[in-house]
Design a protein around this motif. Structure first.
Motif, PDB file in Angstrom:
ATOM      1  N   GLN A 161       0.676  -1.332   0.041  1.00  6.55           N
ATOM      2  CA  GLN A 161      -0.125   0.000   0.011  1.00  6.55           C
ATOM      3  C   GLN A 161       0.784   1.138   0.156  1.00  6.55           C
ATOM      4  N   ILE A 191      -7.433   1.501  -1.213  1.00  3.12           N
ATOM      5  CA  ILE A 191      -6.284   0.454  -0.980  1.00  3.12           C
ATOM      6  C   ILE A 191      -5.717   0.194  -2.404  1.00  3.12           C
ATOM      7  N   GLY A 192      -4.294   0.023  -2.692  1.00  2.00           N
ATOM      8  CA  GLY A 192      -3.709  -0.087  -3.843  1.00  2.00           C
ATOM      9  C   GLY A 192      -3.093  -1.473  -3.853  1.00  2.00           C
ATOM     10  N   ALA A 193      -2.650  -1.915  -5.108  1.00  2.00           N
ATOM     11  CA  ALA A 193      -1.881  -2.996  -5.332  1.00  2.00           C
ATOM     12  C   ALA A 193      -0.939  -2.803  -6.271  1.00  2.00           C
ATOM     13  N   ASN A 231      -2.903  -7.935  -2.048  1.00  2.00           N
ATOM     14  CA  ASN A 231      -3.735  -6.779  -2.026  1.00  2.00           C
ATOM     15  C   ASN A 231      -4.836  -7.059  -3.164  1.00  2.00           C
ATOM     16  N   SER A 235      -8.254  -4.642  -3.715  1.00  2.00           N
ATOM     17  CA  SER A 235      -7.725  -3.213  -3.841  1.00  2.00           C
ATOM     18  C   SER A 235      -8.773  -2.529  -4.652  1.00  2.00           C
ATOM     19  N   THR A 238      -4.886  -0.921  -8.964  1.00  2.00           N
ATOM     20  CA  THR A 238      -3.826  -1.805  -9.072  1.00  2.00           C
ATOM     21  C   THR A 238      -2.743  -1.088 -10.105  1.00  2.00           C
ATOM     22  N   LYS A 257     -10.628  -1.425 -10.219  1.00  2.00           N
ATOM     23  CA  LYS A 257     -10.964  -2.533 -10.144  1.00  2.00           C
ATOM     24  C   LYS A 257     -12.077  -3.015 -11.017  1.00  2.00           C
TER      25      LYS A 257
END
Length: 452
Positions: A161, A191-193, A231, A235, A238, A257
């Motif tokens: 993250q 939230i990131g990936a 994640n 997430s 991404t 996403k």
């Protein structure tokens, strides 16, 4: 003479509490007049020791606190940063330690901890602006260590993250992209990936990604797969790296996403970092607007900037994993008794603990200097790679010794150490294998590239 009479008086007082029958039995075994004569000739020091034994023996041993920071490097942090480090430690011990084995065993992520972690205000710790705190790389390293000391899975989640995902936008994004994403990611509202590794391309990503992208007007079309993407099952965005079919250069994208053609599937049956939700990502004619292309990511050299920064963080994670294992083992050796005494009192056990502590302290001093170099903006790929190689190798050795000290109990999840042993294997491999990082260092010190 006065002290002798005092000691004899003390002895007489003790004997006065013994009934006549006991004294009679004692006189059959011991020449009491001779004993009194010998006592009268004893030195004051010997008399005091004897009286102490008669009154109940020596004082209980004071066991030193369990502390893997033997050279007290944490105390070198400025006061306000030291407070943040200790606040993270308290959070990990209060919120994560009691649930770590439960979620690891079930390969699930404790989503309820995300808002609590956000309250620590530590995401994007070293970045300037966009709601980020702007602290030193050294504190960032200590926080990675504190997290991995309790649970390497949570440390990995946070590293993806704060480091890989936010770092990609911070280093390679446009001003508009930074303003759109970094404040929300800093608060963990988004939230990131980070998608670089592929099913058939791990160490060879610099030599050619199989995931491709092609621009069609104001839209990019991406095709390919990414694997081991932490994640990514939950997430919001991404970061995807793909090879441009037109110029063969690597480009970076913020893929949402719900983008058409994007699919993330959870990888099952892992033996390490089971709490981390790794995904296999498949992109089939996945459409991404030009506005979501990382505007400053135009070759793999730009990708490397992110990896250089986060590879230092992985070295700190290795320190945390090793420290957690060492501290578990040290505590256990004082609790576990064999042959009527704690196993910590045996020579071979102490030798093993000192070997572990020596390796751990060497790792800590290495990453300490690494973060200083990062703060001075003189960190190079080879510096981060050497730390990754050395620290993950020593981590492996420390967790192995720790499990050995637990004996058969070491394979039971309830003692925690089994989780550390398993998770160490993932840390050893990700962010570049030992061999790849060794070749990066080798090229720097010899002037010759040994890459195929």
């Amino acid at each position: 003479m006065k002290n002798i009479f005092k000691s004899l008086s003390g002895l007489r007082q003790i004997l006065s509490n013994v009934d006549l029958d006991q004294i009679s039995k004692l006189s059959q075994k011991v020449d009491l007049p001779k004993m009194v004569n010998l006592v009268s000739k004893m030195s004051e020091e010997d008399l005091s020791k004897m009286m102490g034994m008669l009154k109940g023996g020596s004082k209980p041993k004071t066991i030193p606190p369990v502390n893997g920071d033997f050279y007290e490097l944490g105390k070198t942090l400025p006061h306000h940063e030291r407070e943040i480090q200790l606040r993270v430690r308290e959070f990990m011990e209060r919120e994560i330690k009691p649930i770590a084995n439960h979620y690891w065993n079930r390969a699930e992520f404790p989503m309820q901890i995300i808002p609590k972690m956000a309250e620590l205000d530590i995401a994007g710790l070293t970045y300037q602006g966009y709601g980020c705190p702007g602290h030193s790389p050294l504190l960032e390293g200590f926080i990675a260590m504190e997290m991995a000391r309790i649970d390497t899975s949570i440390s990995t989640f946070f590293g993806v993250q704060s480091g890989l995902a936010m770092g990609s936008i911070y280093l390679c994004g446009s001003e508009e992209q930074k303003k759109e994403w970094l404040p929300a990611m800093q608060k963990l509202e988004k939230i990131g990936a980070f998608g670089l590794t592929e099913p058939e391309v791990g160490s060879g990503v610099a030599g050619g990604l199989t995931t491709t992208c092609k621009r069609e007007g104001d839209t990019w079309v991406i095709n390919g797969q990414k694997k081991w993407i932490g994640n990514a099952t939950f997430s919001d965005i991404t970061i995807i790296w793909a090879r441009d079919l037109d110029d063969q250069q690597v480009k970076g994208f913020i893929v949402r996403k719900d983008n058409p053609g994007f699919k993330a599937e959870k990888l099952e049956d892992k033996m390490a970092l089971r709490t981390v939700q790794n995904a296999l990502i498949t992109m089939t004619n996945c459409e991404v607007p030009e506005t979501d292309r990382l505007q400053e990511a135009n070759s793999f050299r730009d990708t490397s900037k992110v990896l250089r920064m986060t590879r230092a963080g992985v070295a700190w994670q290795a320190v945390g994993c090793a420290r957690g294992a060492y501290e578990l083992a040290l505590a256990y050796t004082n609790e576990r008794k064999q042959f009527g005494r704690p196993i910590a009192s045996f020579q071979l056990v102490q030798d093993l603990l000192v070997t572990m502590l020596g390796d751990l302290t060497a790792m800590q001093t290495m990453v300490f200097r690494l973060s200083e170099m990062q703060g001075d903006d003189i960190l190079k790929d080879e510096h981060a790679s050497l730390a990754k190689v050395f620290c993950t190798l020593r981590m492996r050795s420390i967790v192995d010794h720790a499990r050995e000290l637990f004996g058969g109990n070491g394979i039971l999840l309830q003692h925690d150490i089994a989780r550390f042993v398993a998770d160490a294997e993932a840390v050893y491999s990700y962010e570049g294998t030992k061999e790849i990082n060794s070749l990066i260092v080798g090229r720097a010190i010899t002037g010759h590239s040994a890459f195929v």
